[in-house]
Design a protein around this motif. Structure first.
Motif, PDB file in Angstrom:
ATOM      1  N   LEU A  52      -0.092 -23.730 -58.325  1.00 49.99           N
ATOM      2  CA  LEU A  52      -0.888 -23.742 -59.558  1.00 49.99           C
ATOM      3  C   LEU A  52      -1.144 -25.150 -60.080  1.00 49.99           C
ATOM      4  N   ALA A  53      -0.310 -26.118 -59.723  1.00 47.14           N
ATOM      5  CA  ALA A  53      -0.434 -27.469 -60.266  1.00 47.14           C
ATOM      6  C   ALA A  53      -1.310 -28.384 -59.408  1.00 47.14           C
ATOM      7  N   THR A  54      -1.864 -27.875 -58.324  1.00 46.69           N
ATOM      8  CA  THR A  54      -2.699 -28.683 -57.429  1.00 46.69           C
ATOM      9  C   THR A  54      -4.157 -28.291 -57.582  1.00 46.69           C
ATOM     10  N   LYS A  55      -5.018 -29.287 -57.775  1.00 47.53           N
ATOM     11  CA  LYS A  55      -6.457 -29.019 -57.867  1.00 47.53           C
ATOM     12  C   LYS A  55      -7.050 -28.999 -56.463  1.00 47.53           C
ATOM     13  N   PHE A  56      -7.946 -28.034 -56.229  1.00 51.75           N
ATOM     14  CA  PHE A  56      -8.561 -27.873 -54.916  1.00 51.75           C
ATOM     15  C   PHE A  56     -10.087 -27.876 -55.035  1.00 51.75           C
TER      16      PHE A  56
ATOM     17  N   VAL B 174     -15.889 -20.870 -45.699  1.00 50.07           N
ATOM     18  CA  VAL B 174     -15.512 -21.672 -46.852  1.00 50.07           C
ATOM     19  C   VAL B 174     -14.246 -22.447 -46.519  1.00 50.07           C
ATOM     20  N   THR B 175     -14.258 -23.741 -46.790  1.00 52.81           N
ATOM     21  CA  THR B 175     -13.120 -24.611 -46.519  1.00 52.81           C
ATOM     22  C   THR B 175     -12.502 -25.049 -47.845  1.00 52.81           C
ATOM     23  N   LEU B 176     -11.185 -24.965 -47.962  1.00 54.32           N
ATOM     24  CA  LEU B 176     -10.476 -25.379 -49.169  1.00 54.32           C
ATOM     25  C   LEU B 176      -9.815 -26.725 -48.911  1.00 54.32           C
ATOM     26  N   LEU B 177     -10.118 -27.702 -49.762  1.00 58.91           N
ATOM     27  CA  LEU B 177      -9.586 -29.054 -49.639  1.00 58.91           C
ATOM     28  C   LEU B 177      -8.710 -29.382 -50.835  1.00 58.91           C
ATOM     29  N   ARG B 178      -7.682 -30.191 -50.625  1.00 60.14           N
ATOM     30  CA  ARG B 178      -6.953 -30.738 -51.756  1.00 60.14           C
ATOM     31  C   ARG B 178      -7.816 -31.814 -52.406  1.00 60.14           C
ATOM     32  N   ALA B 179      -7.998 -31.733 -53.707  1.00 60.56           N
ATOM     33  CA  ALA B 179      -8.987 -32.569 -54.376  1.00 60.56           C
ATOM     34  C   ALA B 179      -8.683 -34.057 -54.250  1.00 60.56           C
ATOM     35  N   ARG B 180      -7.432 -34.461 -54.330  1.00 57.95           N
ATOM     36  CA  ARG B 180      -7.142 -35.897 -54.423  1.00 57.95           C
ATOM     37  C   ARG B 180      -7.364 -36.663 -53.125  1.00 57.95           C
TER      38      ARG B 180
END
Length: 328
Positions: free
Chosen positions: A297-301, A268-274
């Motif tokens: 907590l303030a960053t969407k992934f 599983v790879t986690l990316l920063r959404a933006r």
């Protein structure tokens, strides 16, 4: 912001953490101890014995004990110093450690296996004259721990009572191998019951409000610097580890990969959404579950998983992290 209480009295307790030893030059490298200036009746410790102690059979082993750790008699009890021992601790490798007391039985669990036990009816108070993490109050410089203490959890209702599978190792950078950081032994005085924890020597960390299993949680890691760091307050709001200033924080991102073949695990790879920047990677369990830890907590992934057999298209989910044990 108060740190968890380490004054357990005669009740049950459990301290769970990851430990990565950098070296064994300190004879009594203390993970948890108290600030009494001499080794007397109120002295309790969780420590790693170094290469310089005369007892060769205890060198490089994690130990639990105290001045009168068996009965709390206020008289020195040699059999309680130490009360129990782990296997030899490796150098430069994360080890999952649990130390707990259930009834009168004190045990050390190393990577999920029971390694040592002893009987104690004493009142365990690691806060006598002040709680110390990374050293103790009676051995001076010989007690400075050259290691990283990571993701410490403190409970008064122990959950480790039989052999278990350790959780996944924290996905954070801990030490720059070969750097001079080993000269900076992590050490801070933790003021409990409404106070703050202050990091004064090459140490940075933060506190979680809960571990999701009825206990409190303190997470910490060494700063990536060869020079001592300025004093810093460790609180719930600080939320940054020394090696992850961009994405670090107290959040967790749990995931479940569905449709896996039997006994297969998914990467599983986690990316920063933006901007789709890769932040973390991890393997799921055979049942498809897992989590990323230490996130802002303030960053969407976005978590993206691919079928290991290549039969299905990759799938993903987009969320903000949550606090451990909290709602998404």
């Amino acid at each position: 912001m108060a740190v968890p209480s380490f004054n357990f009295g005669t009740g049950n307790w459990e301290i769970e953490f990851w430990l990565r030893m950098l070296d064994f030059t300190s004879n009594y490298g203390t993970v948890v101890g108290n600030a009494t200036s001499s080794f007397v009746s109120s002295s309790f410790y969780i420590m790693v014995f170094g290469d310089g102690v005369p007892q060769t059979d205890v060198r490089r082993k994690l130990a639990v004990g105290g001045f009168s750790a068996i009965t709390g008699s206020n008289v020195y009890e040699a059999a309680g110093n130490p009360l129990c021992l782990s296997d030899v601790m490796p150098q430069g490798k994360l080890e999952h450690i649990v130390v707990n007391k259930v009834g009168s039985l004190v045990r050390i669990w190393q990577n999920g296996a029971l390694k040592g036990s002893g009987t104690s009816n004493a009142a365990w108070n690691f806060e006598a004259n002040g709680l110390l993490l990374g050293r103790n109050g009676w051995d001076g410089n010989a007690s400075f721990l050259s290691a990283a203490i990571v993701d410490m959890k403190v409970r008064t209702v122990p959950i480790r009572t039989a052999a278990f599978t350790p959780p996944a190792a924290p996905a954070i950078g801990l030490l720059r191998e070969g750097s001079a950081i080993g000269t900076n032994h992590p050490s801070y005085d933790a003021v409990c019951n409404g106070g703050v924890a202050v990091a004064s020597v090459g140490f940075a960390g933060y506190r979680y409000p809960t571990d999701g299993a009825g206990g409190t949680r303190l997470a910490a890691g060494l700063c990536g610097s060869s020079a001592p760091q300025a004093d810093a307050t460790i609180s719930e709001a600080s939320g940054l580890l020394g090696r992850d200033l961009e994405f670090g924080g107290p959040g967790v991102y749990p995931f479940t990969v569905e449709g896996l073949p039997d006994s297969q695990k998914a990467r599983v790879t986690l990316l920063r959404a933006r901007d789709k920047l890769v932040v973390r990677e991890a393997w799921s369990t055979a049942s498809g579950t897992g989590e990323f830890t230490g996130l802002d907590l303030a960053t969407k992934f976005i978590a993206v998983a691919q079928d290991p057999a290549g039969l299905m298209h990759p799938c993903g989910a987009e969320h903000f992290p949550k606090l451990p044990g909290g709602a998404p």
